[in-house]
Structure formats: C-alpha cells, structure tokens
Design a protein around this motif. Structure first.
Motif, mmCIF file in Angstrom:
data_model
loop_
_atom_site.group_PDB
_atom_site.id
_atom_site.type_symbol
_atom_site.label_atom_id
_atom_site.label_comp_id
_atom_site.label_asym_id
_atom_site.label_seq_id
_atom_site.Cartn_x
_atom_site.Cartn_y
_atom_site.Cartn_z
ATOM 1 N N PRO A 98 -50.826 67.837 90.702
ATOM 2 C CA PRO A 98 -51.741 67.066 89.857
ATOM 3 C C PRO A 98 -52.331 65.860 90.570
ATOM 4 C CG PRO A 98 -49.802 67.690 88.610
ATOM 5 C CD PRO A 98 -49.542 68.087 90.045
ATOM 6 N N GLU A 99 -51.546 65.229 91.438
ATOM 7 C CA GLU A 99 -52.060 64.059 92.164
ATOM 8 C C GLU A 99 -53.218 64.434 93.075
ATOM 9 O OE1 GLU A 99 -48.330 63.338 90.455
ATOM 10 O OE2 GLU A 99 -48.901 64.859 91.926
ATOM 11 N N GLN A 100 -53.206 65.692 93.598
ATOM 12 C CA GLN A 100 -54.273 66.130 94.495
ATOM 13 C C GLN A 100 -55.475 66.632 93.721
ATOM 14 O OE1 GLN A 100 -51.636 68.889 96.494
ATOM 15 N NE2 GLN A 100 -51.960 67.821 98.419
ATOM 16 N N GLN A 101 -55.370 66.677 92.364
ATOM 17 C CA GLN A 101 -56.444 67.222 91.557
ATOM 18 C C GLN A 101 -57.209 66.116 90.826
ATOM 19 O OE1 GLN A 101 -57.412 70.380 91.150
ATOM 20 N NE2 GLN A 101 -55.965 71.174 92.641
ATOM 21 N N GLU A 102 -57.245 64.893 91.395
ATOM 22 C CA GLU A 102 -57.835 63.755 90.710
ATOM 23 C C GLU A 102 -59.202 64.075 90.135
ATOM 24 O OE1 GLU A 102 -57.091 60.839 89.669
ATOM 25 O OE2 GLU A 102 -55.029 60.911 90.353
ATOM 26 N N SER A 103 -60.096 64.496 90.974
ATOM 27 C CA SER A 103 -61.437 64.750 90.472
ATOM 28 C C SER A 103 -61.648 66.207 90.121
ATOM 29 C CB SER A 103 -62.476 64.333 91.519
ATOM 30 O OG SER A 103 -62.356 65.156 92.667
ATOM 31 N N GLY A 104 -61.091 67.104 90.902
ATOM 32 C CA GLY A 104 -61.272 68.537 90.677
ATOM 33 C C GLY A 104 -62.707 68.976 90.905
ATOM 34 N N SER A 105 -63.540 68.108 91.480
ATOM 35 C CA SER A 105 -64.957 68.425 91.583
ATOM 36 C C SER A 105 -65.210 69.624 92.485
ATOM 37 C CB SER A 105 -65.730 67.216 92.114
ATOM 38 O OG SER A 105 -65.236 66.829 93.390
ATOM 39 N N GLU A 106 -64.456 69.717 93.605
ATOM 40 C CA GLU A 106 -64.690 70.822 94.529
ATOM 41 C C GLU A 106 -64.370 72.154 93.873
ATOM 42 O OE1 GLU A 106 -64.179 70.855 99.330
ATOM 43 O OE2 GLU A 106 -62.730 69.743 98.147
ATOM 44 N N VAL A 107 -63.254 72.188 93.143
ATOM 45 C CA VAL A 107 -62.883 73.421 92.461
ATOM 46 C C VAL A 107 -63.913 73.776 91.408
ATOM 47 C CG1 VAL A 107 -61.150 74.486 90.967
ATOM 48 C CG2 VAL A 107 -60.425 73.086 92.895
ATOM 49 N N ASN A 108 -64.389 72.783 90.650
ATOM 50 C CA ASN A 108 -65.389 73.051 89.620
ATOM 51 C C ASN A 108 -66.679 73.582 90.232
ATOM 52 O OD1 ASN A 108 -63.757 72.283 87.505
ATOM 53 N ND2 ASN A 108 -64.375 70.133 87.609
ATOM 54 N N GLU A 109 -67.051 73.075 91.410
ATOM 55 C CA GLU A 109 -68.243 73.577 92.086
ATOM 56 C C GLU A 109 -68.075 75.047 92.442
ATOM 57 O OE1 GLU A 109 -68.937 71.081 95.413
ATOM 58 O OE2 GLU A 109 -69.416 69.315 94.221
ATOM 59 N N ILE A 110 -66.874 75.398 92.952
ATOM 60 C CA ILE A 110 -66.619 76.793 93.296
ATOM 61 C C ILE A 110 -66.663 77.668 92.054
ATOM 62 C CG2 ILE A 110 -64.904 78.400 94.211
ATOM 63 C CD1 ILE A 110 -66.397 76.735 96.292
ATOM 64 N N MET A 111 -66.104 77.185 90.932
ATOM 65 C CA MET A 111 -66.141 77.958 89.702
ATOM 66 C C MET A 111 -67.585 78.172 89.236
ATOM 67 S SD MET A 111 -63.065 78.813 88.987
ATOM 68 C CE MET A 111 -62.880 78.943 90.770
ATOM 69 N N GLU A 146 -46.431 68.343 79.715
ATOM 70 C CA GLU A 146 -47.347 69.109 80.560
ATOM 71 C C GLU A 146 -46.897 69.083 82.013
ATOM 72 O OE1 GLU A 146 -51.481 68.318 80.112
ATOM 73 O OE2 GLU A 146 -51.375 68.223 77.919
ATOM 74 N N GLU A 147 -46.445 67.918 82.478
ATOM 75 C CA GLU A 147 -45.974 67.798 83.854
ATOM 76 C C GLU A 147 -44.757 68.681 84.078
ATOM 77 O OE1 GLU A 147 -45.423 66.589 87.776
ATOM 78 O OE2 GLU A 147 -47.148 66.391 86.446
ATOM 79 N N GLU A 148 -43.865 68.733 83.102
ATOM 80 C CA GLU A 148 -42.660 69.568 83.225
ATOM 81 C C GLU A 148 -43.037 71.050 83.296
ATOM 82 O OE1 GLU A 148 -38.578 70.583 80.664
ATOM 83 O OE2 GLU A 148 -39.885 68.916 80.073
ATOM 84 N N ILE A 149 -43.979 71.462 82.438
ATOM 85 C CA ILE A 149 -44.435 72.860 82.461
ATOM 86 C C ILE A 149 -45.098 73.184 83.793
ATOM 87 C CG2 ILE A 149 -46.036 74.504 81.401
ATOM 88 C CD1 ILE A 149 -45.620 73.040 78.757
ATOM 89 N N PHE A 150 -45.929 72.226 84.262
ATOM 90 C CA PHE A 150 -46.601 72.445 85.544
ATOM 91 C C PHE A 150 -45.592 72.649 86.672
ATOM 92 C CE2 PHE A 150 -47.668 70.431 89.583
ATOM 93 C CZ PHE A 150 -48.657 71.300 90.028
ATOM 94 N N GLN A 151 -44.570 71.799 86.746
ATOM 95 C CA GLN A 151 -43.595 71.905 87.825
ATOM 96 C C GLN A 151 -42.891 73.260 87.786
ATOM 97 O OE1 GLN A 151 -43.361 69.991 90.307
ATOM 98 N NE2 GLN A 151 -44.529 68.214 89.581
ATOM 99 N N SER A 152 -42.563 73.741 86.590
ATOM 100 C CA SER A 152 -41.927 75.047 86.459
ATOM 101 C C SER A 152 -42.854 76.159 86.912
ATOM 102 C CB SER A 152 -41.504 75.266 84.999
ATOM 103 O OG SER A 152 -41.012 76.562 84.811
ATOM 104 N N LEU A 153 -44.129 76.074 86.501
ATOM 105 C CA LEU A 153 -45.093 77.105 86.877
ATOM 106 C C LEU A 153 -45.407 77.048 88.368
ATOM 107 C CD1 LEU A 153 -46.716 79.342 85.427
ATOM 108 C CD2 LEU A 153 -48.648 77.764 85.381
ATOM 109 N N PHE A 154 -45.445 75.837 88.912
ATOM 110 C CA PHE A 154 -45.710 75.699 90.350
ATOM 111 C C PHE A 154 -44.589 76.329 91.169
ATOM 112 C CE2 PHE A 154 -45.825 73.418 94.429
ATOM 113 C CZ PHE A 154 -47.150 73.626 94.768
#
Length: 379
Positions: free
Chosen positions: A142-155, A97-105
């Motif tokens: 991914p390291e900056q997405q630890e909680s993802g709470s802010e993004v989930n609130e926006i969603m 998953e990390e490898e796919i993420f890096q490619s997509l990023f």
C-alpha cells in the motif's frame, strides 16, 4: 465499453459463484473492465486498491498464458470476494483492510513461487535472471501505491485496446483477420513489456515478462476426431451426446431449417432418451420429442462463414444445460487420447491437441459455440 460500479460488483459476484472455472476470453475481458472501474472507485483506499492490482496481475497472467490453473482461479475468487465484501461494508475500516491485504499478499507471493517452481523446478531463491519467471505487474505494498496513477494509466490503455478489439469483431472476416494480427502484436515482447511491466520500481522489468504460451501437459482426455467444413478437428468426447449418419435429403432439410428435430430419431418401442448420453438422457421423453436443436456453425479463420452445402454425419453436443447440433463431413468411430495442449485461441478453436500417438490437431471449444448459438434447456 465501460461498466458501472454496480455492474462491476455483479460481474465479480458472478465469477465468484461460477461453476465453470475455465476463464474464457469473453469473461476475462468483462473482468478486466470490472477491475478498471473498481480500481478507480478504490483509488483512495490503498489496501483495497493494492488487492485489486494483485487480482489484475493474476488475470493478466491467465490471459497471456491462455490457461486457467486452479490455483490462479482460487486466488482470483478470494481476492474478488474480499473486494465485494469491502464494497458492501458500510463503514471503512483501514486496519481491517490492511490485515486482509497482508493475508492476500502472502497468498500472492506463494502463488508466484508455485508458478515459478512449476516452470523451472527451482524455488524463487534459486532462480537466475535468465530463468526467473514472475507474474506480470508485481503487486506493490500500500505504501508503494500512493498515487496509483501509473497503474490507472495502464488500465485505461487496456480499456481502449478491448474497445478496439470489440470493434474489429463486428467487421466480418477482414476484422477477424486484423484481430488475429492485433493479438500477435499484443503478445510481442515489446508490447508485453509496456502493458505488463513491473511498476514497483523493479530495475529490470524485462525479467518479469510472461513467457510465450507453450505446450502444457493435461490429464489423459478422450477426444473424437471429426471433419467440419473440410477441416479435421478434435472435440472432447465428454460433450458428445449422440452421433448419427444422415441421408442427403434429410441433411438438406436440416440445413434449410437450421435446426434438427430430435423426434426424427425416435424409434418404435425404444425411448428417445436412451439414445443420448449426458444431460439429454435425463430429459423427459415428451420434452425431448418437442426439442429442435440449432445447427451450430463454428467460427474462426479456418471455417467458412456459411453452413456447409451438405454433410453426412450429425453430432449432438451438450455441456450442462446447453445443447446443439454439429454438421460433420465425417466422424472417426474410436476415441483418441489427448495428453498435451497448446493454447492458440482462434474463434471457436481453443488451441492444438497433442494426441498420445504424436499427432497434432486443432481442438474445438464447444462451450463457446453452445453459449453463442445453442439451446439452453433448464430442466
């Protein structure tokens, strides 16, 4: 309205294989709901969650710009394919998953720079704070997405907004007017900053706001100018299958039945299919003579809710397997050429067509009408 995880995956699969790469507002709204569900489902898998955030960002860019550039649709389809694959994979594989993420990023970063270059003519490194343009809600690692709470609130806010807009759409003319005012409010600078600000610790989120939709060049496109319910509009010539004058008595009969029997255009020793262009010309003669096409009533603030009391021109329109009839006051004989377009969605009006002679005229979106009221004919 919410989607289940199974429906969300099906929605992604449908978009991945969709042949129509123009992302309509309705399809974009369904993707929004699917991404919302999947963000919650993948909240414990950081790389997959971050990929969904990037996809959500690009979708937000498309919705705010009112256009679907091929490179953004390419990215969306790739991101959605990865998400579907990760969902259907029975075993979690964080390194994969990390490898796919890096490619997509990396693709995401390239896409940002391409959009910036198109708007300014400068690569990102040469941008100034005044001219810098970035996709809203820049994806974090991914390291900056630890909680993802802010993004989930926006969603969650997005979901509530979409439910409110759906409710307005069911309340008639007044609701449509309120919906337009609501859209203007959503596009305002202050609200955009809240909904599409940068949540990756950018100290200057105001620089990441999408610019207002503007006029964009388009390939020279033939359009026909018609008058519908007194409103002059343009429609792409490629969807016009046939144009015919109609006598008043016949027009009244069509309006009363809300359909147009194609057998009325049959002529002695002349094949009916030869009168049509596009996909209708390929339909078997016997089938054509049995078809009754619905009269489509365009929707939008400028159009009346009921059919016109009379009309003198009939236009048969087709898009793929969808067909319908448009009752027109008048139709200009010669095609015009559209060279620029400005997205301004209003019901079945997609925006403003800028013609090569300098005129500006509302552009009809035939696909939205055909899918709502047209006849689907599978040959």
């Amino acid at each position: 309205m919410t989607l289940s995880i199974e429906d969300s995956i099906l929605r992604l699969k449908a978009e991945i294989i969709a042949q129509d790469w123009r992302l309509s507002p309705k399809r974009a709204e369904q993707l929004d709901l699917a991404f919302l569900c999947l963000l919650d489902h993948f909240k414990g898998r950081k790389a997959a969650h971050a990929m969904l955030v990037m996809a959500t960002n690009v979708l937000g860019y498309i919705k705010n710009r009112g256009a679907s550039p091929p490179e953004t649709i390419d990215f969306l389809k790739e991101a959605m394919a990865h998400i579907v694959s990760l969902y259907e994979d029975l075993a979690d594989d964080p390194p994969k998953e990390e490898e796919i993420f890096q490619s997509l990023f990396a693709r995401f970063t390239t896409l940002k720079e391409k959009i910036q270059y198109k708007r300014t003519g400068k690569p990102e490194s040469q941008q100034t704070p005044q001219t810098e343009y970035r996709l809203p809600l820049q994806a974090a690692s991914p390291e900056q997405q630890e909680s993802g709470s802010e993004v989930n609130e926006i969603m969650a806010v997005h979901q509530l907004l979409m439910e409110f807009k759906s409710a307005l759409a069911r309340t008639g003319t007044v609701g449509q007017e309120l919906d337009q005012l609501f859209d203007s409010w959503l596009d305002s600078k202050a609200v955009t900053a809240i909904l599409y600000g940068n949540f990756a610790n950018d100290p200057t989120p105001e620089r990441t706001m999408p610019l207002a939709p503007d006029i964009t060049p388009c390939p020279p496109t033939k359009v026909r100018i018609v008058s519908v319910s007194g409103l002059p509009i343009a429609i792409q010539s490629s969807v016009i299958a046939m144009v015919r004058p109609v006598k008043e008595a016949k027009a009244m009969a069509y309006l009363q039945g809300a359909t147009v029997p194609l057998k009325d255009f049959s002529r002695f020793l002349l094949k009916l299919s030869g009168l049509f262009s596009g996909s209708l010309s390929l339909v078997k003669e016997g089938t054509l003579k049995k078809l009754n096409l619905p009269i489509i009533i365009p929707q939008g603030q400028e159009f009346p809710e009921s059919p016109p009391p009379k009309f003198s021109r009939l236009m048969i329109i087709s898009n793929g397997n969808w067909h319908g009839a448009l009752a027109c006051d008048d139709i200009l004989g010669a095609d015009q050429v559209m060279t620029q377009f400005a997205k301004q969605q209003n019901g079945d009006l997609a925006g403003v067509a800028y013609l090569e002679d300098g005129r500006q005229i509302p552009l009809l979106d035939p696909l939205s009408m055909l899918r709502r009221e047209g006849l689907l004919l599978m040959r």
